[in-house]
Design a protein around this motif. Structure first.
Motif, PDB file in Angstrom:
ATOM      1  N   LEU A 270       0.835  -1.218   0.000  1.00  0.00           N
ATOM      2  CA  LEU A 270       0.000   0.000   0.000  1.00  0.00           C
ATOM      3  C   LEU A 270       0.866   1.263   0.000  1.00  0.00           C
ATOM      4  O   LEU A 270       0.477   2.290  -0.556  1.00  0.00           O
ATOM      5  CB  LEU A 270      -0.912   0.020   1.232  1.00  0.00           C
ATOM      6  N   ALA A 271       2.045   1.174   0.602  1.00  0.00           N
ATOM      7  CA  ALA A 271       2.944   2.340   0.616  1.00  0.00           C
ATOM      8  C   ALA A 271       3.249   2.765  -0.823  1.00  0.00           C
ATOM      9  O   ALA A 271       3.225   3.960  -1.149  1.00  0.00           O
ATOM     10  CB  ALA A 271       4.234   1.990   1.349  1.00  0.00           C
ATOM     11  N   GLY A 272       3.490   1.781  -1.677  1.00  0.00           N
ATOM     12  CA  GLY A 272       3.796   2.090  -3.075  1.00  0.00           C
ATOM     13  C   GLY A 272       2.561   2.497  -3.853  1.00  0.00           C
ATOM     14  O   GLY A 272       2.613   3.338  -4.751  1.00  0.00           O
ATOM     15  N   ILE A 273       1.429   1.884  -3.496  1.00  0.00           N
ATOM     16  CA  ILE A 273       0.158   2.218  -4.154  1.00  0.00           C
ATOM     17  C   ILE A 273      -0.158   3.699  -3.926  1.00  0.00           C
ATOM     18  O   ILE A 273      -0.471   4.444  -4.851  1.00  0.00           O
ATOM     19  CB  ILE A 273      -0.971   1.337  -3.556  1.00  0.00           C
ATOM     20  N   VAL A 274      -0.074   4.121  -2.671  1.00  0.00           N
ATOM     21  CA  VAL A 274      -0.433   5.509  -2.354  1.00  0.00           C
ATOM     22  C   VAL A 274       0.564   6.461  -3.015  1.00  0.00           C
ATOM     23  O   VAL A 274       0.190   7.485  -3.588  1.00  0.00           O
ATOM     24  CB  VAL A 274      -0.480   5.738  -0.826  1.00  0.00           C
ATOM     25  N   ASN A 275       1.840   6.098  -2.947  1.00  0.00           N
ATOM     26  CA  ASN A 275       2.863   6.945  -3.558  1.00  0.00           C
ATOM     27  C   ASN A 275       2.600   7.106  -5.057  1.00  0.00           C
ATOM     28  O   ASN A 275       2.729   8.190  -5.626  1.00  0.00           O
ATOM     29  CB  ASN A 275       4.240   6.303  -3.317  1.00  0.00           C
ATOM     30  N   SER A 276       2.190   6.020  -5.677  1.00  0.00           N
ATOM     31  CA  SER A 276       1.896   6.028  -7.108  1.00  0.00           C
ATOM     32  C   SER A 276       0.697   6.929  -7.406  1.00  0.00           C
ATOM     33  O   SER A 276       0.707   7.741  -8.332  1.00  0.00           O
ATOM     34  CB  SER A 276       1.575   4.591  -7.529  1.00  0.00           C
ATOM     35  N   GLN A 277      -0.304   6.760  -6.588  1.00  0.00           N
ATOM     36  CA  GLN A 277      -1.544   7.524  -6.776  1.00  0.00           C
ATOM     37  C   GLN A 277      -1.289   9.025  -6.583  1.00  0.00           C
ATOM     38  O   GLN A 277      -1.751   9.839  -7.367  1.00  0.00           O
ATOM     39  CB  GLN A 277      -2.580   6.996  -5.759  1.00  0.00           C
ATOM     40  N   VAL A 278      -0.517   9.359  -5.548  1.00  0.00           N
ATOM     41  CA  VAL A 278      -0.243  10.774  -5.272  1.00  0.00           C
ATOM     42  C   VAL A 278       0.642  11.365  -6.382  1.00  0.00           C
ATOM     43  O   VAL A 278       0.475  12.516  -6.784  1.00  0.00           O
ATOM     44  CB  VAL A 278       0.416  10.942  -3.876  1.00  0.00           C
ATOM     45  N   ASN A 279       1.561  10.573  -6.891  1.00  0.00           N
ATOM     46  CA  ASN A 279       2.424  11.057  -7.986  1.00  0.00           C
ATOM     47  C   ASN A 279       1.736  11.013  -9.348  1.00  0.00           C
ATOM     48  O   ASN A 279       2.308  11.461 -10.336  1.00  0.00           O
ATOM     49  CB  ASN A 279       3.697  10.197  -8.086  1.00  0.00           C
ATOM     50  N   CYS A 280       0.557  10.406  -9.415  1.00  0.00           N
ATOM     51  CA  CYS A 280      -0.156  10.201 -10.693  1.00  0.00           C
ATOM     52  C   CYS A 280       0.668   9.350 -11.644  1.00  0.00           C
ATOM     53  O   CYS A 280       0.882   9.704 -12.815  1.00  0.00           O
ATOM     54  CB  CYS A 280      -0.539  11.529 -11.343  1.00  0.00           C
ATOM     55  N   TRP A 281       1.155   8.248 -11.138  1.00  0.00           N
ATOM     56  CA  TRP A 281       1.915   7.285 -11.947  1.00  0.00           C
ATOM     57  C   TRP A 281       1.076   6.014 -12.071  1.00  0.00           C
ATOM     58  O   TRP A 281       0.473   5.566 -11.077  1.00  0.00           O
ATOM     59  CB  TRP A 281       3.234   6.925 -11.259  1.00  0.00           C
ATOM     60  N   PRO A 282       1.100   5.368 -13.245  1.00  0.00           N
ATOM     61  CA  PRO A 282       0.259   4.184 -13.405  1.00  0.00           C
ATOM     62  C   PRO A 282       0.916   2.911 -12.861  1.00  0.00           C
ATOM     63  O   PRO A 282       2.066   2.614 -13.191  1.00  0.00           O
ATOM     64  CB  PRO A 282       0.107   4.095 -14.930  1.00  0.00           C
TER      65      PRO A 282
END
Ligand code: TPP
Length: 567
Positions: free
Chosen positions: A84-96
């Motif tokens: 989830l740490a990476g999921i949220v980071n991805s979502q906040v950065n707008c990375w797919p």
């Protein structure tokens, strides 16, 4: 696989292959080990990590670099919680990115099954789409939809649950797998901004006294470098990249105003934001960092980003390169080279670069280094091109951001919008996998590095020749020297920022199958960087010891300084 018994894992692997996935980052265990093995058999590279956080960070960075969702595979329960740490980071950065995770058998839901967690529910708040396929036959559709949703519109994270009984279910034959495939995700549809808004934007830019273009990592993701170069060089408008947009146009471009950031923000009266959000990195668009009268024009894929934080924005919603082209075609007159704003910025850039150069000369060959003297030595030895910078830490990242020029797009990754420490190893690994020919140079604080140090073993096992420079000041922001550390420890009043002095990060690299060097002065650092750059077959780490208490005040005032209090 003719003759072999097929299971759901082959269906999942075939689906990923069919969807063009070439690498997966993850950690296996029951029930996804079979999935990973099937993927490897299908010709998909699997990079096995030591913690799901790093694997998910790597998948998100791979998504950013490649322009297609990165894929992470984990076990359920704790595996998903770590990822989830990476999921949220991805979502906040707008990375797919797409996370695939094993889950309990569907007939054991709610029974306290092995690693049971309602993962769809856990991921939902932080993803664009989170699903459990309704049946075995729905797996291709669920994976395609997750990949499509992650990449279309504003990119972000998606989640697909893989129940253990689906993974283990028998599949009649290859033909069945083929027959239920969904066509591969097509490139995201391209749309243009409203021509009337483009016209208003062009007129507003034209009437500006001090126009400025701010480029964000959204423009980097959208691969808008050629269109931006054309707009900027046609109009002669100065530009400012946000930290991860560095390199879309070279930092040495005469219109680059990075070294005069405060002046540029304060004096700009019309600002074209290109794939950049008015979040904390841009001080929310508020005074005193910006002029109270500033007008924003915003190019973004996401309509909901418009007029955010009280800014009245001219909205140019659409595919960034296409919209930049629309603006270039609207005949905005060129600013003369003699324009006062250009002159002011160029003079501030020159003064600030000279100041930085003077700082970098501090300390002789054998003196204890600081950030500036260490970076001076590293910079002199790095190749002029084909370098990807990865950076995390507070001072380490902040000072490195201005010390190292970037000349190519998508060649700098850092803690970014979510200011996440621990991303460095995952980002570096993903960068080297995506750019096998480039030199990955990771400049990380000792605290930041510690979050994912064990991924050194991942990198060494994958034979990735990363160059990791741990900037070691014995602490978070600053540390203590040996004597102060020992006496504080004795008195039980060790500051919360302190880490052990003399930690041998270089030996961790050696222990993990890589190579390590300890560098305590300019001379040792030079020798270590040369030796590391000559190494192409394993991961290299240089433990760069700098003065521990050299900077008690953070240099990144631009992050922490508050706006004027509002009435
Ligand atoms: N945990 C996470 C996941 N992210 C964070 N940003 C923090 C904690 C708070 N934090 C910000 S910077 C930092 C920490 C722990 C580390 C700074 O120290 P270091 O990496 O050694 O770099 P330095 O500033 O000393 O150069």
């Amino acid at each position: 696989m003719a003759g072999d018994k097929l299971s759901g894992s082959e269906l999942i692997a075939a689906t990923l292959k069919h969807q063009g996935i070439d690498v997966i980052f993850g950690i296996v265990g029951i029930p996804v080990i079979e999935v990973a093995e099937a993927c490897i058999r299908a010709g998909i590279r699997f990079i096995g990590f030591r913690n799901e956080q790093s694997a998910a960070y790597a998948a998100s960075a791979y998504g950013y670099l490649s322009g297609k969702p990165g894929v992470c595979l984990t076990v359920g329960g704790p595996g998903v919680i770590h990822a989830l740490a990476g999921i949220v980071n991805s979502q906040v950065n707008c990375w797919p990115m797409v996370l695939l995770a094993g889950s309990s058998d569907t007939d054991q839901i709610g029974m306290g099954a092995f690693q049971e967690l309602d993962q769809v529910e856990a991921c939902k708040p932080y993803t664009k789409y989170a699903t459990r396929p309704a049946s075995l036959g729905a797996i291709p559709f669920s994976i395609e939809k997750a990949l499509r949703t992650a990449g279309y519109g504003r990119p972000g994270a998606c989640y697909v649950d893989l129940p253990a009984d689906f993974i283990q279910a028998s599949i009649p034959d290859d033909k069945y797998i083929e027959s239920i495939q969904v066509p591969p995700v097509q490139p995201a549809p391209v749309y243009l901004a409203d021509p009337a808004a483009v016209k208003t934007a062009a007129q507003t830019l034209q009437s500006a006294q001090n126009p400025l273009i701010v480029i964000g990592k959204g423009a980097a993701y959208a691969r808008a470098e050629n269109e931006l170069k054309s707009l900027i060089e046609t109009t002669n408008i100065p530009f400012l990249p946000t930290p991860m947009a560095k390199g879309l146009l070279s930092d040495s471009h005469p219109l680059c105003s990075s070294a005069a950031r405060s002046t540029a923000l304060k004096q700009a009266d019309v600002v074209l934001l290109v794939g950049a959000r008015l979040n904390w990195i841009l001080h929310f668009g508020h005074s005193p960092r910006w002029s109270k009268q500033v007008k924003f024009i915003q190019i973004d894929i996401e309509p909901e980003e418009m007029n955010n934080n009280g800014a009245i924005t001219i909205p140019l919603v659409g595919h960034i390169p296409a919209v930049v082209r629309q603006l270039t075609q609207s005949s905005i007159p060129r600013l003369p080279d003699s324009h006062s704003f250009l002159r002011t910025l160029q003079s501030a850039v020159k003064t600030n670069i000279q100041k930085a150069a003077a700082k970098s000369k501090q300390g002789d060959e054998t003196a204890v280094m600081n950030y500036h003297s260490a970076y001076d030595e590293i910079k002199k030895l790095l190749p002029a091109k084909d370098v990807v910078f990865v950076s995390e830490g507070a001072n380490t990242m902040d000072i490195a951001r201005s010390a190292f020029d970037v000349h190519e797009p998508r060649c700098r990754l850092d803690a970014a919008t979510f200011a996440t420490m621990g991303v460095g190893m995952g980002f570096a690994i993903a960068s080297q996998v995506y750019y096998p020919e480039k030199r990955i140079v990771s400049i990380v604080g000792d605290s930041a590095f510690g979050f994912s140090a064990m991924e050194l073993e991942t990198a060494a096992r994958a034979k990735l020749p990363l160059l990791i420079l741990v900037i070691n000041n014995n602490g978070i922001y600053h540390g203590l020297d040996h004597n102060d550390y020992e006496s504080s420890r004795e008195n039980n009043n060790l500051p919360s920022t302190a880490l052990s002095p003399d930690t041998r990060y270089d030996l961790i690299a050696e222990a993990c199958g890589g190579r390590g060097w300890l560098a305590k002065n300019r001379k040792e650092l030079r020798e270590a960087v040369k030796a590391a750059l000559a190494t192409r077959d394993t991961t290299c780490l240089i433990n760069v010891v700098i003065t521990p208490g050299g900077r008690t005040k953070l240099e990144f005032g631009w992050m922490t300084k508050k706006s004027e209090p509002k009435l």
